[in-house]
Design a protein around this motif. Structure first.
Motif, mmCIF file in Angstrom:
data_model
loop_
_atom_site.group_PDB
_atom_site.id
_atom_site.type_symbol
_atom_site.label_atom_id
_atom_site.label_comp_id
_atom_site.label_asym_id
_atom_site.label_seq_id
_atom_site.Cartn_x
_atom_site.Cartn_y
_atom_site.Cartn_z
ATOM 1 N N ALA A 177 45.609 29.589 33.303
ATOM 2 C CA ALA A 177 44.774 30.608 32.667
ATOM 3 C C ALA A 177 45.253 32.010 33.035
ATOM 4 C CB ALA A 177 43.315 30.409 33.085
ATOM 5 N N SER A 178 45.664 32.199 34.290
ATOM 6 C CA SER A 178 46.188 33.506 34.712
ATOM 7 C C SER A 178 47.472 33.844 33.981
ATOM 8 C CB SER A 178 46.432 33.498 36.223
ATOM 9 O OG SER A 178 45.233 33.258 36.929
ATOM 10 N N HIS A 226 41.688 35.004 24.316
ATOM 11 C CA HIS A 226 42.584 33.992 24.877
ATOM 12 C C HIS A 226 42.272 33.773 26.360
ATOM 13 C CE1 HIS A 226 44.822 34.518 21.201
ATOM 14 N NE2 HIS A 226 45.750 33.657 21.569
ATOM 15 N N THR A 227 42.099 34.876 27.082
ATOM 16 C CA THR A 227 41.855 34.784 28.520
ATOM 17 C C THR A 227 40.483 34.199 28.821
ATOM 18 O OG1 THR A 227 43.220 36.767 28.805
ATOM 19 C CG2 THR A 227 41.898 36.070 30.688
ATOM 20 N N HIS A 275 46.839 42.958 24.636
ATOM 21 C CA HIS A 275 45.659 43.385 25.389
ATOM 22 C C HIS A 275 46.036 44.322 26.527
ATOM 23 C CE1 HIS A 275 42.559 40.918 23.535
ATOM 24 N NE2 HIS A 275 43.413 39.906 23.525
ATOM 25 N N TRP A 276 45.035 45.106 26.939
ATOM 26 C CA TRP A 276 45.143 45.927 28.130
ATOM 27 C C TRP A 276 44.796 45.085 29.351
ATOM 28 C CZ3 TRP A 276 47.130 50.607 27.076
ATOM 29 C CH2 TRP A 276 46.942 51.142 25.809
ATOM 30 N N LEU A 277 45.170 45.575 30.517
ATOM 31 C CA LEU A 277 44.867 44.863 31.750
ATOM 32 C C LEU A 277 43.363 44.631 31.899
ATOM 33 C CD1 LEU A 277 45.674 43.708 34.528
ATOM 34 C CD2 LEU A 277 45.523 46.043 35.432
ATOM 35 N N SER A 278 42.559 45.636 31.616
ATOM 36 C CA SER A 278 41.107 45.496 31.755
ATOM 37 C C SER A 278 40.539 44.471 30.786
ATOM 38 C CB SER A 278 40.414 46.847 31.569
ATOM 39 O OG SER A 278 40.778 47.438 30.333
ATOM 40 N N ASP A 279 41.195 44.267 29.654
ATOM 41 C CA ASP A 279 40.738 43.245 28.702
ATOM 42 C C ASP A 279 40.830 41.852 29.304
ATOM 43 O OD1 ASP A 279 40.505 45.307 26.855
ATOM 44 O OD2 ASP A 279 42.404 44.854 25.851
ATOM 45 N N ILE A 280 41.927 41.588 30.008
ATOM 46 C CA ILE A 280 42.102 40.232 30.546
ATOM 47 C C ILE A 280 41.254 40.024 31.798
ATOM 48 C CG2 ILE A 280 44.417 40.051 29.557
ATOM 49 C CD1 ILE A 280 45.543 40.330 32.381
ATOM 50 N N VAL A 281 41.017 41.088 32.555
ATOM 51 C CA VAL A 281 40.133 40.967 33.719
ATOM 52 C C VAL A 281 38.712 40.646 33.251
ATOM 53 C CG1 VAL A 281 39.075 42.207 35.639
ATOM 54 C CG2 VAL A 281 41.523 42.465 35.180
ATOM 55 N N ALA A 282 38.255 41.363 32.232
ATOM 56 C CA ALA A 282 36.924 41.098 31.684
ATOM 57 C C ALA A 282 36.853 39.699 31.075
ATOM 58 C CB ALA A 282 36.565 42.147 30.636
#
Length: 206
Positions: A139-140, A112-113, A152-159
């Protein structure tokens, strides 16, 4: 092929390394962020549901389809970004198969991100900050909504954000490079009743 070539240039490498570093830092905060923000603590369930729908990919496809009709060149740019982002996301998700906070699989990176940021960054390259900044804000919001509802985890959305920006930039460079390579200035000489006209013309070879 041109998009893939730009995906390997210096600027793309910097985006990749920056995304990797940010993802590594975010990974250290995954557990704490979920405790404080997950289970809809930081965002109401209704709002996170809106983010899930908005980031499903269909809005981005609809925007790209509209561009292909009204603004073909930028529509192609956007479509390429979405295609490469989706392909990369699916490949990574299957290969890594990380468990989501809700217990399901294939969490990394956030699809999604990534698609939302591919759309937002593409619109930024095409139409500037007046369109791009609001799109990046949306998007954010979509990315945060995926952590709020434990998808999702935080790192999932950053990636995912970095992945979308990476391919949007690589795709946008195709048109920029083409214009730079095929456009040229040339002298103009035109005789007239009041004397000859001397000047410069600009032409793009399509």
């Amino acid at each position: 092929r041109p998009t893939l070539e730009h995906a390997g240039d210096k600027s793309s490498l910097l985006i990749f390394l920056g995304t990797a570093a940010a993802t590594s830092l975010a990974h250290q905060e995954d557990g704490r962020f979920r405790e404080e923000y997950g289970d809809n603590k930081g965002m109401e369930k209704g709002k996170s549901g809106i983010g899930a729908v908005a980031g499903s990919g269909f809005p981005g496809i609809a925007i790209a389809a509209t561009q292909l009709w009204l603004d073909t060149e930028n529509g192609l740019q956007h479509s390429r970004a979405l295609a490469f982002t989706s392909l990369t996301h699916i490949t990574l998700a299957v290969a890594i198969n990380r468990e989501r906070p809700n217990g399901k699989g294939r969490s990394f990176p956030s699809g999604h991100t990534s698609s939302s940021f591919a759309t937002a960054a593409s619109l930024t390259y095409s139409y500037g900050p007046w369109v791009g900044v609001p799109a990046l804000g949306i998007a954010s919001f979509i990315g945060l909504s995926r952590t709020a509802n434990n998808a999702h985890w935080l790192s999932d959305i950053v990636a995912g954000a970095g992945l979308g920006i990476f391919w949007a930039r690589a795709s946008a460079q195709v048109g920029i490079t083409k214009d730079r390579e095929t456009a040229e200035w040339y002298p103009i000489y035109e005789p007239g009743p009041e004397g000859p006209f001397l000047g410069m013309g600009y032409q793009r070879q399509l």
